[in-house]
Design an enzyme around this catalytic site. Sequence first.
Site, PDB file in Angstrom:
ATOM      1  N   CYS A 290       0.766  -1.327   0.017  1.00  0.00           N
ATOM      2  CA  CYS A 290       0.087  -0.097   0.149  1.00  0.00           C
ATOM      3  C   CYS A 290       0.679   1.342  -0.074  1.00  0.00           C
ATOM      4  CB  CYS A 290      -0.822  -0.144   1.285  1.00  0.00           C
ATOM      5  SG  CYS A 290      -2.030  -1.348   1.062  1.00  0.00           S
TER       6      CYS A 290
HETATM    7  N1  LIG Z   1      -2.833  -6.242   1.815  1.00  0.00           N
HETATM    8  C1  LIG Z   1      -3.340  -5.121   2.576  1.00  0.00           C
HETATM    9  O1  LIG Z   1      -2.700  -5.147   3.764  1.00  0.00           O
HETATM   10  C2  LIG Z   1      -4.084  -4.062   1.949  1.00  0.00           C
HETATM   11  C3  LIG Z   1      -4.687  -3.168   2.912  1.00  0.00           C
HETATM   12  C4  LIG Z   1      -5.617  -2.165   2.212  1.00  0.00           C
HETATM   13  C5  LIG Z   1      -5.719  -2.416   0.961  1.00  0.00           C
HETATM   14  N2  LIG Z   1      -5.335  -3.209  -0.059  1.00  0.00           N
HETATM   15  C6  LIG Z   1      -5.423  -3.498  -1.119  1.00  0.00           C
HETATM   16  O2  LIG Z   1      -6.480  -4.562  -1.650  1.00  0.00           O
HETATM   17  C7  LIG Z   1      -6.321  -4.987  -2.797  1.00  0.00           C
HETATM   18  C8  LIG Z   1      -5.987  -6.347  -2.807  1.00  0.00           C
HETATM   19  O3  LIG Z   1      -4.635  -6.635  -2.202  1.00  0.00           O
HETATM   20  P1  LIG Z   1      -4.149  -7.863  -1.578  1.00  0.00           P
HETATM   21  O4  LIG Z   1      -3.136  -7.559  -0.692  1.00  0.00           O
HETATM   22  O5  LIG Z   1      -5.162  -8.551  -0.912  1.00  0.00           O
HETATM   23  O6  LIG Z   1      -3.583  -8.626  -2.899  1.00  0.00           O
HETATM   24  P2  LIG Z   1      -3.167 -10.214  -3.072  1.00  0.00           P
HETATM   25  O7  LIG Z   1      -2.048 -10.120  -3.908  1.00  0.00           O
HETATM   26  O8  LIG Z   1      -2.735 -10.662  -1.597  1.00  0.00           O
HETATM   27  O9  LIG Z   1      -4.498 -10.955  -3.156  1.00  0.00           O
HETATM   28  C9  LIG Z   1      -5.187 -10.623  -4.604  1.00  0.00           C
HETATM   29  C10 LIG Z   1      -5.837 -11.930  -5.073  1.00  0.00           C
HETATM   30  O10 LIG Z   1      -6.396 -11.541  -6.431  1.00  0.00           O
HETATM   31  C11 LIG Z   1      -6.355 -12.693  -7.348  1.00  0.00           C
HETATM   32  N3  LIG Z   1      -6.632 -12.090  -8.505  1.00  0.00           N
HETATM   33  C12 LIG Z   1      -6.018 -11.472  -9.519  1.00  0.00           C
HETATM   34  N4  LIG Z   1      -6.773 -11.523 -10.629  1.00  0.00           N
HETATM   35  C13 LIG Z   1      -7.935 -11.916 -10.297  1.00  0.00           C
HETATM   36  C14 LIG Z   1      -9.041 -12.046 -11.349  1.00  0.00           C
HETATM   37  N5  LIG Z   1      -8.872 -11.694 -12.757  1.00  0.00           N
HETATM   38  N6  LIG Z   1      -9.829 -12.710 -10.672  1.00  0.00           N
HETATM   39  C15 LIG Z   1     -10.156 -12.821  -9.459  1.00  0.00           C
HETATM   40  N7  LIG Z   1      -8.862 -13.073  -8.605  1.00  0.00           N
HETATM   41  C16 LIG Z   1      -7.908 -12.523  -9.198  1.00  0.00           C
HETATM   42  C17 LIG Z   1      -4.823 -13.032  -7.043  1.00  0.00           C
HETATM   43  O11 LIG Z   1      -4.531 -14.295  -7.584  1.00  0.00           O
HETATM   44  C18 LIG Z   1      -4.652 -13.103  -5.475  1.00  0.00           C
HETATM   45  O12 LIG Z   1      -5.089 -14.326  -4.880  1.00  0.00           O
HETATM   46  C19 LIG Z   1      -5.083  -4.168  -3.337  1.00  0.00           C
HETATM   47  O13 LIG Z   1      -5.517  -2.981  -4.293  1.00  0.00           O
HETATM   48  C20 LIG Z   1      -4.462  -3.597  -2.156  1.00  0.00           C
HETATM   49  O14 LIG Z   1      -3.888  -2.125  -2.371  1.00  0.00           O
HETATM   50  C21 LIG Z   1      -4.504  -4.138   0.662  1.00  0.00           C
END
Ligand SMILES: NC(=O)c1ccc[n+]([C@@H]2O[C@H](COP(=O)([O-])OP(=O)(O)OC[C@H]3O[C@@H](n4cnc5c(N)ncnc54)[C@H](O)[C@@H]3O)[C@@H](O)[C@H]2O)c1
Length: 452
Positions: A290
């Site tokens: 982030c």
């Molecule tokens: N990790 C954190 O602490 C956090 C906190 C706040 C916001 N975010 C935001 O949340 C969002 C997700 O982050 P995350 O950390 O969970 O990412 P991540 O990489 O852990 O998980 C994302 C998942 O989405 C899947 N994916 C990708 N393309 C896809 C599709 N077309 N259809 C279905 N699934 C698909 C991937 O295989 C993966 O499992 C991002 O925008 C991030 O900026 C993350």
Amino acid sequence: MTIQSASSTPFAELKNKIELRQARVAVMGLGYVGLPLALLYTEQKFPVTGFDIDERKITTLLQGGTYILRIPPPEIQEARAHGFDATSDFSRLAQMDAVIICVPTPLNEYHEPDLSYITNTAKGIAPHLRAGQLVILESTTYPGTTEEVLIPILEQGNKRGLKASRAGKPNDEAFYVAFSPEREDPGNTSVARRDIPKVVGGLDPQASELAAALYGAIFSRVVPVSSPAAAEMTKLLENIYRCVNIALVNELKLLSLRMGLDIWEVIDAAATKPFGFHPFYPGPGLGGHCIPVDPFYLSWKAKEWDFRTRFIELAGEINIGMPYHVLDSVAKALNQRKKAVNGSRVLVLGVAYKRDIDDLRESPALTIIELLQAEGAQISYNDPYIPFVGKGRKYNLQMKSTPLENLGQYDCTLIVTDHSDYDYQRIVNESQLVVDTRNATRGISSPKIVRC
Ligand SMILES: NC(=O)c1ccc[n+]([C@@H]2O[C@H](COP(=O)([O-])OP(=O)(O)OC[C@H]3O[C@@H](n4cnc5c(N)ncnc54)[C@H](O)[C@@H]3O)[C@@H](O)[C@H]2O)c1
């Protein structure tokens, strides 16, 4: 307030289903954000299906396993027993009532937003859209993404010509759209997830009401804002606030080091002020999905408005420079012991981007290792949460965590991540030299310690 009460309308039907916890919830993207969210809805007795394109994740979950350290297998097994399902078959989206998108939003190699995961997900959802479905985007992104990127793909890609329900144009043949940012703080156990207020911005009042009802089932407080863009901007403000303040203390740390002052002592003293000051702490550089990434979503978008986000650029410059400061500090500390970086053995302690988590993404440790290797240092690392560092988007290290023993064999022990499992007194006792980027050795007095 209920906007439309006739139970025959798709809006009223979905509202009713949410209230009865019968709404079928789809979570798209079962990563650090999506999987915990899916488990929360399952806990609250909603029928939940998780969708992901990563078959390994689906197989692991269906077998009752896990791939996120803080979610142990029994939690998945319990959710499975309560109906939680996982699939990569997007045609099952047609059976869902609410679809929550939690896919990655990284930067590309030119430091610009990479929205390909959002656009691919939208293309995957569109053919299966039904009237009355609620689609919510949770991925962090610039203001305008929901309306300018997500909705057009959903509208163009569905065979029935369904449109998103818009303010002033109530339409029973429409689907509902909202944006609601994720506010998770990995590793933070002081606030229960349900007590983190959830900001929601619907495209129209009906979408806002449905999204608020859906999140109201799992969060103690929902904070409605006037539009998806306002909700998108809220998330960016929060993360830019962190990024800029961390850059500020990083810069003040560099000055304090030069002036012979202990910045951590100063921050702790300032933090006793009961108003108007919130402490931020310096470190070896920004990490995580982030804070190093999200601000640049806004600076990119700002250019469309002929606007330069100077605070973001400056904060980025300072934060990106911190791993180089660590390299210089290690070189100086070795030099004082008549050693060169070239050929020295350096043990890096902690490669996760922050304390007590198993997430490597954008970790400053990766840059620091690469910088030290480029200068000829022989690097080993230890991290109780990360047994192996393979290949990522920007690195290819292929290293295994080494046991925390024989510390005397290293010319320098470099603390990059201050995991609470480490016995810092023992580390100092056994090491030849400790370079500490996190003030993890606070309270320990030894000429071996160099805080940087
Ligand atoms: N990790 C954190 O602490 C956090 C906190 C706040 C916001 N975010 C935001 O949340 C969002 C997700 O982050 P995350 O950390 O969970 O990412 P991540 O990489 O852990 O998980 C994302 C998942 O989405 C899947 N994916 C990708 N393309 C896809 C599709 N077309 N259809 C279905 N699934 C698909 C991937 O295989 C993966 O499992 C991002 O925008 C991030 O900026 C993350």
